[in-house]
Design a protein around this motif. Structure first.
Motif, PDB file in Angstrom:
ATOM      1  N   GLN A  65     108.479  -9.418 125.045  1.00  0.00           N
ATOM      2  CA  GLN A  65     107.632  -8.528 124.245  1.00  0.00           C
ATOM      3  C   GLN A  65     107.678  -7.095 124.787  1.00  0.00           C
ATOM      4  OE1 GLN A  65     107.304  -9.966 121.427  1.00  0.00           O
ATOM      5  NE2 GLN A  65     105.097  -9.993 121.177  1.00  0.00           N
ATOM      6  N   LEU A  66     107.743  -6.964 126.117  1.00  0.00           N
ATOM      7  CA  LEU A  66     107.904  -5.621 126.687  1.00  0.00           C
ATOM      8  C   LEU A  66     109.258  -5.040 126.287  1.00  0.00           C
ATOM      9  CD1 LEU A  66     106.283  -6.414 130.147  1.00  0.00           C
ATOM     10  CD2 LEU A  66     105.473  -4.634 128.575  1.00  0.00           C
ATOM     11  N   ASN A  67     110.297  -5.898 126.277  1.00  0.00           N
ATOM     12  CA  ASN A  67     111.618  -5.446 125.823  1.00  0.00           C
ATOM     13  C   ASN A  67     111.556  -4.977 124.366  1.00  0.00           C
ATOM     14  OD1 ASN A  67     113.299  -8.228 127.467  1.00  0.00           O
ATOM     15  ND2 ASN A  67     112.896  -6.198 128.278  1.00  0.00           N
ATOM     16  N   GLU A  68     111.060  -5.857 123.496  1.00  0.00           N
ATOM     17  CA  GLU A  68     111.203  -5.592 122.058  1.00  0.00           C
ATOM     18  C   GLU A  68     110.133  -4.662 121.500  1.00  0.00           C
ATOM     19  OE1 GLU A  68     112.550  -8.867 119.447  1.00  0.00           O
ATOM     20  OE2 GLU A  68     112.472 -10.114 121.238  1.00  0.00           O
ATOM     21  N   ASN A  69     108.890  -4.799 121.957  1.00  0.00           N
ATOM     22  CA  ASN A  69     107.838  -3.916 121.432  1.00  0.00           C
ATOM     23  C   ASN A  69     107.825  -2.569 122.144  1.00  0.00           C
ATOM     24  OD1 ASN A  69     107.016  -5.899 119.663  1.00  0.00           O
ATOM     25  ND2 ASN A  69     105.337  -6.620 120.945  1.00  0.00           N
ATOM     26  N   SER A  70     107.865  -2.608 123.493  1.00  0.00           N
ATOM     27  CA  SER A  70     107.742  -1.357 124.255  1.00  0.00           C
ATOM     28  C   SER A  70     109.098  -0.698 124.500  1.00  0.00           C
ATOM     29  CB  SER A  70     107.080  -1.608 125.613  1.00  0.00           C
ATOM     30  OG  SER A  70     106.139  -2.644 125.585  1.00  0.00           O
ATOM     31  N   LYS A  71     110.177  -1.446 124.228  1.00  0.00           N
ATOM     32  CA  LYS A  71     111.540  -0.940 124.494  1.00  0.00           C
ATOM     33  C   LYS A  71     111.705  -0.521 125.951  1.00  0.00           C
ATOM     34  CE  LYS A  71     111.655  -0.829 119.863  1.00  0.00           C
ATOM     35  NZ  LYS A  71     110.549  -1.417 119.078  1.00  0.00           N
ATOM     36  N   VAL A  72     111.283  -1.383 126.871  1.00  0.00           N
ATOM     37  CA  VAL A  72     111.491  -1.123 128.299  1.00  0.00           C
ATOM     38  C   VAL A  72     112.204  -2.325 128.910  1.00  0.00           C
ATOM     39  CG1 VAL A  72     109.480   0.371 128.584  1.00  0.00           C
ATOM     40  CG2 VAL A  72     109.236  -2.098 128.998  1.00  0.00           C
ATOM     41  N   PHE A  73     112.852  -2.072 130.018  1.00  0.00           N
ATOM     42  CA  PHE A  73     113.442  -3.145 130.804  1.00  0.00           C
ATOM     43  C   PHE A  73     112.302  -3.874 131.523  1.00  0.00           C
ATOM     44  CE2 PHE A  73     116.433  -5.105 133.699  1.00  0.00           C
ATOM     45  CZ  PHE A  73     117.514  -5.283 132.854  1.00  0.00           C
ATOM     46  N   ALA A  74     112.429  -5.178 131.701  1.00  0.00           N
ATOM     47  CA  ALA A  74     111.387  -5.935 132.418  1.00  0.00           C
ATOM     48  C   ALA A  74     112.025  -7.184 133.022  1.00  0.00           C
ATOM     49  CB  ALA A  74     110.252  -6.317 131.464  1.00  0.00           C
ATOM     50  N   CYS A  75     111.382  -7.747 134.027  1.00  0.00           N
ATOM     51  CA  CYS A  75     111.894  -8.969 134.677  1.00  0.00           C
ATOM     52  C   CYS A  75     110.804 -10.032 134.652  1.00  0.00           C
ATOM     53  CB  CYS A  75     112.211  -8.721 136.142  1.00  0.00           C
ATOM     54  SG  CYS A  75     113.221  -7.296 136.451  1.00  0.00           S
ATOM     55  N   TRP A  76     111.217 -11.290 134.732  1.00  0.00           N
ATOM     56  CA  TRP A  76     110.233 -12.359 134.889  1.00  0.00           C
ATOM     57  C   TRP A  76     110.783 -13.409 135.843  1.00  0.00           C
ATOM     58  CZ3 TRP A  76     110.609 -17.620 133.868  1.00  0.00           C
ATOM     59  CH2 TRP A  76     111.744 -18.037 133.166  1.00  0.00           C
ATOM     60  N   ASN A  77     109.888 -14.140 136.445  1.00  0.00           N
ATOM     61  CA  ASN A  77     110.264 -15.257 137.305  1.00  0.00           C
ATOM     62  C   ASN A  77     109.012 -16.115 137.490  1.00  0.00           C
ATOM     63  OD1 ASN A  77     111.711 -16.926 139.099  1.00  0.00           O
ATOM     64  ND2 ASN A  77     112.809 -15.151 139.939  1.00  0.00           N
ATOM     65  N   ALA A  78     109.131 -17.203 138.246  1.00  0.00           N
ATOM     66  CA  ALA A  78     107.977 -18.090 138.422  1.00  0.00           C
ATOM     67  C   ALA A  78     107.929 -18.629 139.851  1.00  0.00           C
ATOM     68  CB  ALA A  78     108.035 -19.251 137.425  1.00  0.00           C
ATOM     69  N   PHE A  79     106.703 -18.822 140.328  1.00  0.00           N
ATOM     70  CA  PHE A  79     106.478 -19.550 141.576  1.00  0.00           C
ATOM     71  C   PHE A  79     106.685 -21.027 141.307  1.00  0.00           C
ATOM     72  CE2 PHE A  79     104.090 -15.674 142.231  1.00  0.00           C
ATOM     73  CZ  PHE A  79     104.269 -15.394 143.578  1.00  0.00           C
ATOM     74  N   PRO A  80     107.135 -21.853 142.233  1.00  0.00           N
ATOM     75  CA  PRO A  80     107.489 -21.483 143.601  1.00  0.00           C
ATOM     76  C   PRO A  80     108.932 -20.999 143.749  1.00  0.00           C
ATOM     77  CG  PRO A  80     107.587 -23.864 143.350  1.00  0.00           C
ATOM     78  CD  PRO A  80     107.104 -23.327 142.043  1.00  0.00           C
ATOM     79  N   GLU A  81     109.752 -21.130 142.692  1.00  0.00           N
ATOM     80  CA  GLU A  81     111.171 -20.819 142.826  1.00  0.00           C
ATOM     81  C   GLU A  81     111.407 -19.406 143.355  1.00  0.00           C
ATOM     82  OE1 GLU A  81     113.885 -22.411 142.865  1.00  0.00           O
ATOM     83  OE2 GLU A  81     115.418 -20.893 142.510  1.00  0.00           O
ATOM     84  N   LEU A  82     110.627 -18.437 142.915  1.00  0.00           N
ATOM     85  CA  LEU A  82     110.922 -17.054 143.305  1.00  0.00           C
ATOM     86  C   LEU A  82     110.755 -16.827 144.799  1.00  0.00           C
ATOM     87  CD1 LEU A  82     108.235 -14.951 143.798  1.00  0.00           C
ATOM     88  CD2 LEU A  82     107.869 -15.572 141.435  1.00  0.00           C
TER      89      LEU A  82
END
Ligand code: PA5
Length: 351
Positions: free
Chosen positions: A232-249
């Protein structure tokens, strides 16, 4: 502050994305009803596949999270042209494409058809609706004319209704009612009428302006929500963004923060917390937050709301959706058009 100026928001959001996000609760109820009496294939599946891309695929990710704690079969989300080799007559395949013209989903649908799988299509029309109808596969018709990502509840809730009706698992009527009522209440607290000083969605959007958002889910259950924030940050705000999840990160990405020095690039970590994240993950989040605080431009922690898993997941979906639109308004970017996606589809010569 532009976010407290309704007229200015309307001017900067001509496609009305904010209004669509505000309807998340209503759409949740409507989406739940959409498949209540659809004739279903007589299948007792050993696996569920959801084929769908982008705004139509995230419904599959949320279905996987929602079924994981209770279902006795795997849910596999396919975001590509090809299906896994195990797909056969005892597989339930949801072919999900809002437009009905996405070539990856159409190819996956054709493979599912050839393998004799039980298929349900979820779409507003297009070639998918035509093929499915011609082949006698049930079609959940979702309302047309929306940006696919704004139709998330219409793409998710029918899947849950159908898995429930087939005895695979899902959510109850009362969990759906709880989620819809919660979302309607949260829209008042986080929506455009709630002023900046008391509105965490507006504050977070302001904090993210000019920063790279890094969105972390506090457990793998909430992975799709972190991914939704990013897209949603990519498509609505047109910004680069990252995601990940615990515990893997904690086993790789956390090391990458060592290279972040002097606040460049400006990284703002958003930690998505949930009461069922587990004690060990909670401890991981606490420790990691301290490490990040030394290097990040900012760290913001937000907690899911509600009781049922559906309500908790969707409460954070709503917050991320609102933040992404507010950030677009702040940076004078029109949230609705996704011209690059359209151009790539045009150049591929398909849907
Ligand atoms: O948000 C979007 O517009 C995209 O992510 C689309 O959902 C994606 O391109 C797939 O299209 P559709 O949802 O029509 O299958």
């Amino acid at each position: 502050m532009v976010l407290d100026d309704r007229k200015e928001i309307v001017r900067l959001d001509p496609g009305g994305m904010l209004g669509l996000v505000q309807r998340l609760g209503t759409m949740t109820t409507d989406g739940w009803e959409a498949a209540s009496d659809l004739a279903l294939p007589p299948v007792s599946p050993s696996a569920v596949i959801v084929g769908g891309m982008g705004g139509s695929g995230i419904g599959g990710d949320l279905l996987r999270a929602l079924l994981a704690p209770t279902a006795a079969l795997p849910v596999v989300v396919v975001k590509d042209y090809r299906l896994p080799a195990f797909v056969g007559r005892d597989t339930l395949v949801f072919a999900c494409s809002y437009s009905g013209d996405t070539e990856e989903t159409l190819a996956a649908y054709q493979e599912a058809h050839a393998s004799g799988a039980a298929i349900v299509a979820v779409t507003s029309g297009g070639a998918l609706a035509d093929h499915a109808a011609a082949s006698g596969h049930p079609v959940v018709r979702v309302p047309p004319g929306l940006p696919p990502r704004a139709a998330l509840p219409y793409m998710l809730m029918p899947l849950l209704r159908i898995t429930g009706r087939l005895g695979i698992g899902g959510v109850t009527d009362s969990e759906v009612r709880e989620a819809a009522a919660l979302l309607d209440g949260l829209v008042v607290r986080w929506g455009p009428e709630a002023p900046s000083g008391v509105n965490p969605a507006k504050s977070l959007a302001a904090a993210l302006e000019g920063a790279l958002p890094v969105v972390y889910a506090s457990s793998s259950l909430f992975e799709p929500v972190a991914q939704r924030w990013k897209t949603q940050l990519n498509e609505n705000s047109k910004v680069f963004a990252c995601w990940n999840a615990f515990p893997e990160l904690n086993h790789n990405e956390t090391v990458g923060w060592e290279g972040v020095r002097g606040g460049h690039p400006r990284l703002h970590a958003v930690l998505l917390r949930d009461r069922d994240e587990g004690a060990r993950n909670a401890l991981r989040v606490e420790i990691t937050r301290e490490l990040l605080a030394r290097r990040a431009d900012g760290v913001t922690e937000v907690w899911s709301q509600g009781n049922g898993l559906l309500a908790r997941l969707l409460s954070l979906v709503l917050l991320g959706d609102l933040v992404s639109v507010y950030l677009a308004v702040l940076t004078r970017v029109d949230p609705t058009p996704v011209e690059i996606i359209a151009e790539i589809k045009r150049r591929l010569g398909g849907g």
